[in-house]
Design a protein around this motif. Structure first.
Motif, PDB file in Angstrom:
ATOM      1  N   MET A   1     -31.419   1.601  -9.202  1.00 42.12           N
ATOM      2  CA  MET A   1     -32.326   1.910  -8.156  1.00 42.12           C
ATOM      3  C   MET A   1     -33.671   2.251  -8.868  1.00 42.12           C
ATOM      4  O   MET A   1     -34.850   1.935  -8.149  1.00 42.12           O
ATOM      5  N   GLN A   2     -33.918   2.153 -10.231  1.00 40.03           N
ATOM      6  CA  GLN A   2     -35.255   2.227 -10.941  1.00 40.03           C
ATOM      7  C   GLN A   2     -36.247   1.427 -10.286  1.00 40.03           C
ATOM      8  O   GLN A   2     -37.456   1.916  -9.847  1.00 40.03           O
ATOM      9  N   SER A   3     -35.746  -0.065 -10.275  1.00 37.19           N
ATOM     10  CA  SER A   3     -36.856  -0.883 -10.040  1.00 37.19           C
ATOM     11  C   SER A   3     -37.089  -1.137  -8.356  1.00 37.19           C
ATOM     12  O   SER A   3     -38.340  -1.165  -8.061  1.00 37.19           O
ATOM     13  N   GLU A   4     -36.237  -0.267  -7.643  1.00 41.11           N
ATOM     14  CA  GLU A   4     -36.404  -0.405  -6.314  1.00 41.11           C
ATOM     15  C   GLU A   4     -37.486   0.959  -5.854  1.00 41.11           C
ATOM     16  O   GLU A   4     -38.356   0.676  -4.815  1.00 41.11           O
ATOM     17  N   PHE A   5     -37.257   1.944  -6.731  1.00 39.48           N
ATOM     18  CA  PHE A   5     -38.400   3.072  -6.241  1.00 39.48           C
ATOM     19  C   PHE A   5     -39.780   2.599  -6.755  1.00 39.48           C
ATOM     20  O   PHE A   5     -40.615   2.691  -6.168  1.00 39.48           O
ATOM     21  N   HIS A   6     -39.951   1.769  -7.958  1.00 37.10           N
ATOM     22  CA  HIS A   6     -41.109   1.240  -8.178  1.00 37.10           C
ATOM     23  C   HIS A   6     -41.547   0.054  -7.172  1.00 37.10           C
ATOM     24  O   HIS A   6     -42.691   0.057  -6.869  1.00 37.10           O
ATOM     25  N   GLN A   7     -40.700  -0.758  -6.639  1.00 36.45           N
ATOM     26  CA  GLN A   7     -41.086  -1.383  -5.572  1.00 36.45           C
ATOM     27  C   GLN A   7     -41.803  -0.864  -4.311  1.00 36.45           C
ATOM     28  O   GLN A   7     -42.617  -1.240  -3.620  1.00 36.45           O
ATOM     29  N   ARG A   8     -41.051   0.350  -4.129  1.00 36.63           N
ATOM     30  CA  ARG A   8     -41.370   1.197  -2.615  1.00 36.63           C
ATOM     31  C   ARG A   8     -42.775   1.460  -2.960  1.00 36.63           C
ATOM     32  O   ARG A   8     -43.562   1.712  -2.378  1.00 36.63           O
ATOM     33  N   GLN A   9     -42.976   1.960  -4.306  1.00 38.02           N
ATOM     34  CA  GLN A   9     -44.670   2.491  -4.689  1.00 38.02           C
ATOM     35  C   GLN A   9     -45.328   1.253  -4.305  1.00 38.02           C
ATOM     36  O   GLN A   9     -46.474   1.296  -3.806  1.00 38.02           O
ATOM     37  N   LEU A  10     -45.306   0.095  -4.933  1.00 38.00           N
ATOM     38  CA  LEU A  10     -46.151  -0.989  -4.744  1.00 38.00           C
ATOM     39  C   LEU A  10     -46.107  -1.355  -3.182  1.00 38.00           C
ATOM     40  O   LEU A  10     -47.481  -1.848  -2.820  1.00 38.00           O
TER      41      LEU A  10
END
Length: 436
Positions: A1-10
């Protein structure tokens, strides 16, 4: 999920004005009594963007020349505090663990926040939600205004970020849906356990304990909301949570309970006889609600709306109540006059996700927004005939609600909670098997 949280920020950054800053704050610990706190639960919006589960943190998303960056402010590592109250991630580890661009300790907020805000066109922030955070923001803005001779400049507008972020949260990713499936399955098992364990003479709170035990044993330490176990006339109180009465032979029990898994909510309601056998009157009301429930499920899908399904539900339930003699008059007129609200006084559905009543715009009070793939909703028709209702006594004290959680797909719906028995025959068969 780490990359998904980052993608949400972007993704949120893409919605922001250029040269602007968005501020999100974590939840605070809440006092339970004197010097003890409730078990901490992170603010859903903050969790959605970070996955961070510690209190008192700040997330700052900055968009400058169309480049998006993130900054976290969190509690410092503290050996003594961690001995007493548990481990902390700390600013250094946060950069790697949370896919944050930079992180600082909370003690550095007053110094660093004005730097992040300087020369911003706007700041995205929710006013009147966190007084302490709002005060710190205004102090940072005041610092910038007072430093104009140094070339400092404060943003000149504050924009509420909720409409933007909540529209994002309305559409679930494949990873979110997988977590919702798990929350749903644990919830399903809790309800099946309740049906298996129910006996006349039990107390409502004992049946609640069976459900919560099942949740916890499968990794859901918290329920998504206060569990409702309402026997007899208690089922006619929509948000009955006292769960303090005995379960009596010959009555129904309504259970509204859902597990929270990895932050995501399950939300199921089932109604069944305490002794495992429906009376004719109970069966008549139950079947009417079930027919409406099944018709609503069949009416949902992409391009449809909650309102369209609810219109079908109203037609079925009002027609049925007239046939049973519980309501009198022309069905169309009764619906137009909303006379059914004496027995069906809530909506058919709500969004579900990180919050059991999840965020998202319905676009209108009648919930006529067109449904799209990735949206997740409940389906929960009900009829409630209290002991004070002016109807034949044989109907009084019968409350029935049937609720499932569904995800809208490209082809229709996925019912996440269908495995809990719903038909009269299936409920009676399960309870007969376990009671013998």
């Amino acid at each position: 999920m780490q990359s998904e949280f980052h993608q949400r920020q972007l993704a949120f950054g893409d919605l922001m004005l250029d040269n602007s800053v968005a501020i999100f704050t974590a939840a605070h610990e809440q006092t339970r009594s004197r010097d003890t706190e409730y078990r901490f639960r992170q603010d859903s919006d903050f969790f959605y963007l970070t996955g961070f589960t510690e209190p008192d943190a700040w997330l700052v998303i900055k968009k400058h020349e169309n480049q998006v960056s993130s900054t976290l402010f969190c509690r410092p590592k503290d050996e003594l505090a961690e001995i007493w109250h548990g481990r902390r991630l700390g600013a250094t580890a946060a950069v790697e663990r949370l896919a944050i661009d930079q992180a600082f300790e909370l003690s550095e907020l007053d110094e660093e926040l004005p730097k992040l805000l300087n020369h911003g066109a706007a700041v995205y922030f929710v006013l009147q939600q966190d007084p302490q955070a709002e005060q710190q923001l205004h102090q940072a803005l005041a610092t910038l205004r007072q430093g104009s001779r140094h070339g400092w400049q404060a943003p000149n507008q504050i924009i509420d970020w909720r409409p933007m972020l909540h529209e994002m949260r309305l559409f679930k990713s494949s990873q979110e849906i997988e977590l919702m499936r798990k929350a749903a399955q644990i919830s399903v098992d809790g309800h099946i356990r309740a049906m298996q364990q129910c006996r006349p003479g039990m107390w409502e709170y004992q049946l609640e304990a069976e459900i919560l035990h099942e949740f916890a044993m499968q990794g859901a330490r918290d329920a998504a909301y206060s569990t409702i176990v309402g026997g007899g006339d208690n089922a006619c109180i929509l948000h009955y949570t006292e769960n303090e009465s005995p379960l009596r032979d010959g009555e129904l029990v309504l259970i509204d309970a859902g597990a929270e898994f990895a932050g995501y909510a399950g939300d199921i309601t089932r109604t069944f006889p305490v002794n495992g056998k429906f009376t004719p009157e109970q069966a008549a009301i139950y079947q009417l609600v079930l027919d409406a429930h099944d018709a609503a499920l069949a009416a949902l899908g992409p391009g449809k709306s909650i309102k369209q399904a609810n219109d079908i539900v109203l037609q079925i339930m009002v027609s049925g109540l007239v046939k049973l003699g519980i309501m009198q008059g022309d069905v169309a007129e009764l619906i137009e006059q909303q006379a059914y609200k004496a027995f069906y006084m809530h909506g058919l559905s709500h969004w579900i996700g990180l919050d059991v009543h999840d965020v998202g715009d319905y676009k209108s009070s009648d919930r006529s927004r067109t449904l799209e793939p990735g949206m997740a909703i409940t389906v929960e028709p009900g009829l409630y005939i209290s002991k004070s209702a002016e109807v034949d006594a044989k109907w009084q004290g019968i409350g029935v609600r049937i609720e499932d959680d569904v995800v809208i797909t490209t082809e229709g719906i996925e019912n996440l909670t269908a495995a809990v028995p719903k038909t009269i025959a299936d409920i009676e068969a399960l309870m007969a098997k376990t009671n013998n």
